[in-house]
Write a protein that holds these residues in place. Sequence first.
Motif, PDB file in Angstrom:
ATOM      1  N   GLY A   1       0.822  -1.202   0.000  1.00  0.00           N
ATOM      2  CA  GLY A   1       0.000   0.000   0.000  1.00  0.00           C
ATOM      3  C   GLY A   1       0.855   1.251   0.000  1.00  0.00           C
TER       4      GLY A   1
ATOM      5  N   SER B   1       3.014   3.073   5.074  1.00  0.00           N
ATOM      6  CA  SER B   1       2.044   2.263   5.821  1.00  0.00           C
ATOM      7  C   SER B   1       2.709   1.313   6.814  1.00  0.00           C
ATOM      8  CB  SER B   1       1.152   1.476   4.858  1.00  0.00           C
ATOM      9  OG  SER B   1       1.920   0.628   4.019  1.00  0.00           O
TER      10      SER B   1
ATOM     11  N   PRO C   1      -4.147  -4.645   9.964  1.00  0.00           N
ATOM     12  CA  PRO C   1      -5.123  -3.556   9.952  1.00  0.00           C
ATOM     13  C   PRO C   1      -6.393  -3.895  10.723  1.00  0.00           C
ATOM     14  CG  PRO C   1      -5.182  -4.726   7.869  1.00  0.00           C
ATOM     15  CD  PRO C   1      -4.044  -5.324   8.655  1.00  0.00           C
TER      16      PRO C   1
ATOM     17  N   ARG D   1      -0.927  -1.153  -3.884  1.00  0.00           N
ATOM     18  CA  ARG D   1      -2.263  -1.306  -3.319  1.00  0.00           C
ATOM     19  C   ARG D   1      -2.859   0.053  -2.947  1.00  0.00           C
ATOM     20  NH1 ARG D   1      -3.829  -6.194  -0.731  1.00  0.00           N
ATOM     21  NH2 ARG D   1      -2.684  -7.928  -1.685  1.00  0.00           N
ATOM     22  N   LYS D   2      -4.131   0.223  -3.204  1.00  0.00           N
ATOM     23  CA  LYS D   2      -4.797   1.461  -2.825  1.00  0.00           C
ATOM     24  C   LYS D   2      -4.831   1.603  -1.308  1.00  0.00           C
ATOM     25  CE  LYS D   2      -7.952   3.157  -5.416  1.00  0.00           C
ATOM     26  NZ  LYS D   2      -9.215   3.443  -6.163  1.00  0.00           N
ATOM     27  N   GLU D   3      -5.041   0.475  -0.618  1.00  0.00           N
ATOM     28  CA  GLU D   3      -5.013   0.458   0.835  1.00  0.00           C
ATOM     29  C   GLU D   3      -4.073  -0.644   1.309  1.00  0.00           C
ATOM     30  OE1 GLU D   3      -8.895   0.037   2.422  1.00  0.00           O
ATOM     31  OE2 GLU D   3      -9.646   1.930   1.599  1.00  0.00           O
ATOM     32  N   SER D   4      -3.334  -0.380   2.360  1.00  0.00           N
ATOM     33  CA  SER D   4      -2.382  -1.371   2.869  1.00  0.00           C
ATOM     34  C   SER D   4      -3.111  -2.570   3.469  1.00  0.00           C
ATOM     35  CB  SER D   4      -1.493  -0.749   3.942  1.00  0.00           C
ATOM     36  OG  SER D   4      -0.659  -1.734   4.527  1.00  0.00           O
TER      37      SER D   4
END
Length: 408
Positions: free
Chosen positions: A147, A151, A391, A359-362
């Motif tokens: 991500g 992150s 997460p 990745r858009k989000e980790s």
Amino acid sequence: MKRRTLLGASIAVVVIGLTSGAVAQQPPIKIGMSMAQTGGLAGGGKASLLGIEIWRDDVNAKGGLLGRKVELVVYDDKSSASETPAIYSKLLDVDKVDLLFAPYATVPTAPLMPLVKQRGLLLIGNFSFQVNSKVGHDMWFNNSPWGPADSWAASFLEIGQKAGGKTVALLAADQEFAQNLAQTARDVAKRLNMPIVYDQAYPPNTVEYSSILRALKATKPDIVYVASYPQESAGILRAVNEIGIGDNVKVGLQFGAVMENLGSLLNGVVNYNTWLPEPSMYHEGTKAFFDIYTKRAIEAKVDPLGYYLAPFGYASGQLIEQAIKAVGSLDQKALAKYLHENTFKTIVGPITFAADGERKESATLQAQFRGIVDKNIEQFRQPGKQVILFPPNLKSGDLVAPFEAARK
């Protein structure tokens, strides 16, 4: 050494199962790559390749892609950045592969980025870190869960801060991957108003860490962030056990053999990982993959757990498989457009890419070792031995701190 793998004992055998001889004569779709089979990255490279091979076998059992079988063309890059440019030129100009997968890790991948950008080629990345940050290639897609660049450091330091930590010590290998991580940690620490009381790089061939750990301990940090490679991580953790250190330690300990060897020394360590056998981590096909991987890993003598890399090798195949089926061709610009615009279901969970191909989000995990005993690799197949702290959507427990208390 050149390695080719193609499903089917012979053309005659394949033809028997098809309704049209013309279909059987179509050439395979060739995916080319280098992969570390010798050298310092070989442990990860072999596990990653096995994951890709399992995907190839699965997709070919379903009839291949576009009515064609999938073939892997693989060369050993010997864990060296100096090998990869020539290998990938050969894959393109001599082997005439249709698609490219990147080698495992940052250092062997970085020299390829100008080549693929210049030629306008799609490249599926393989656990490198920030190799596209300066090149800016819009046809790069990293299979790893990293991500945004900060992150890793942000998730770790924020966990420590919430537990009462105020000061940070940094220890990192003097190599590109580790130094990139260390720099993001500096940036995050500044943003969180956490003073850095120790900041040291060590040569990658270091084997004795006692003096480094004594100097670090003297600064009395609340949180220690270590960016290291597996063989170094083991040495650092042994020094921690001998000398003691502080509240929280982050060390790269993702491979089965390393974890089995260290055993109870791992207890209390907070470590990043990519996949763990916690209930939140299972998706369609995940269990089936590990059932196959476990059997084949024994035969291939690779990492018996395979959590860190192998399922992401399989996911690389799933990404390209879904894109090819949707686009209906091997047009690389069209495939890249589809990869940018869609979310993909994989055995490691849904994957959506940001504009930079990361990745858009980790989905990088921070997990704490708990209740580990010595010389028992099977324990790591059970939930609860590496409790996920981050997460939030994958979390399976809370941090036990300080570090010395968590070890008991």
